[in-house]
Design a protein around this motif. Structure first.
Motif, PDB file in Angstrom:
ATOM      1  N   THR A 112       6.470  77.199  21.589  1.00  0.00           N
ATOM      2  CA  THR A 112       5.947  75.864  21.876  1.00  0.00           C
ATOM      3  C   THR A 112       6.874  75.205  22.884  1.00  0.00           C
ATOM      4  OG1 THR A 112       5.008  75.606  19.662  1.00  0.00           O
ATOM      5  CG2 THR A 112       5.411  73.584  20.921  1.00  0.00           C
TER       6      THR A 112
ATOM      7  N   GLU B 244       7.371  71.750  24.198  1.00  0.00           N
ATOM      8  CA  GLU B 244       6.959  70.383  23.895  1.00  0.00           C
ATOM      9  C   GLU B 244       6.894  69.518  25.153  1.00  0.00           C
ATOM     10  OE1 GLU B 244       9.202  68.668  20.713  1.00  0.00           O
ATOM     11  OE2 GLU B 244       8.966  70.460  19.470  1.00  0.00           O
ATOM     12  N   LYS B 245       5.761  68.838  25.285  1.00  0.00           N
ATOM     13  CA  LYS B 245       5.545  67.881  26.383  1.00  0.00           C
ATOM     14  C   LYS B 245       5.982  68.456  27.723  1.00  0.00           C
ATOM     15  CE  LYS B 245       4.178  64.837  23.399  1.00  0.00           C
ATOM     16  NZ  LYS B 245       2.834  65.073  22.944  1.00  0.00           N
ATOM     17  N   SER B 246       5.609  69.701  27.984  1.00  0.00           N
ATOM     18  CA  SER B 246       6.082  70.387  29.187  1.00  0.00           C
ATOM     19  C   SER B 246       5.033  70.511  30.287  1.00  0.00           C
ATOM     20  CB  SER B 246       6.561  71.793  28.825  1.00  0.00           C
ATOM     21  OG  SER B 246       5.472  72.564  28.361  1.00  0.00           O
TER      22      SER B 246
ATOM     23  N   ASP C 150       1.884  69.435  25.001  1.00  0.00           N
ATOM     24  CA  ASP C 150       2.592  70.619  24.510  1.00  0.00           C
ATOM     25  C   ASP C 150       1.864  71.845  25.038  1.00  0.00           C
ATOM     26  OD1 ASP C 150       4.214  68.914  23.071  1.00  0.00           O
ATOM     27  OD2 ASP C 150       3.441  69.486  21.105  1.00  0.00           O
TER      28      ASP C 150
ATOM     29  N   TRP D 174       1.462  75.911  24.507  1.00  0.00           N
ATOM     30  CA  TRP D 174       1.707  76.969  23.529  1.00  0.00           C
ATOM     31  C   TRP D 174       1.577  78.323  24.197  1.00  0.00           C
ATOM     32  CZ3 TRP D 174      -1.696  75.169  18.801  1.00  0.00           C
ATOM     33  CH2 TRP D 174      -1.081  74.073  18.185  1.00  0.00           C
TER      34      TRP D 174
END
Length: 174
Positions: free
Chosen positions: A145, A147-149, A158, A160
């Motif tokens: 994951t 996050e907020k990428s 996010d 995945w």
């Protein structure tokens, strides 16, 4: 031209005649909502040109109808040819009918048993519940994951990462 067959669909390599469909798909806000912003026609044409050169990008059609429903592709790594990324997109009226799942299974079989790939990777925004279901149904496992990428339309999501190995595919399919 490479063709893969599933119980309901024919997956065939992109042809120049598929340009109107590809443009429609990549300019559709509902399709692109979790993929990228809508690109210029020139940029979409450039991506389409790459699809024409790749043997591993397919248009999905019903056996009984030539109307394109979506696309599915396999991008084999140039650095590590035993690895590949997969992706798919389906026109909104055709979504929710198992098309992506059936097409993805055929591409997995092709990748593992004809293209000598050992592992497939897929990236999906966590907010894209439909695509997450397709990958989970195909036995892909979420392995990372970020996050907020992923910035899309001024909002961070996010991202995945999913993975399926040939061994896991064979075990699930066996």
């Amino acid at each position: 031209m490479l063709r893969l067959l599933t119980p309901r669909f024919t997956l065939s390599s992109f042809q120049e005649s598929d340009w109107p469909f590809f443009l429609e798909l990549r300019q559709n806000n509902a399709v692109m909502r979790y993929m990228a912003g809508i690109a210029s026609e020139e940029d979409i044409r450039r991506v389409f040109g790459q699809r024409l050169l790749e043997n591993n990008a397919f248009v999905i059609r019903l056996h009984v109808d030539e109307t394109p429903l979506g696309d599915v592709g396999l991008r084999i790594s140039k650095v590590n040819p035993a690895e590949a990324d997969v992706g798919y997109s389906i026109l909104p009226p055709a979504q929710g009918q198992g098309i992506a799942s059936e097409a993805l299974k055929a591409v997995c079989e092709y990748a593992f048993y004809q293209a000598n790939v050992e592992a497939l990777n897929a990236w999906v925004l966590a907010a894209n519940a439909g695509s997450v279901r397709v990958l989970e149904k195909a036995r892909f496992s979420r392995v990372q994951t970020l996050e907020k990428s992923f910035l899309l339309n001024d909002k961070y999501y996010d991202d995945w990462a999913f993975r399926l190995t040939k061994e896991d595919f064979a075990r699930a399919d066996g």
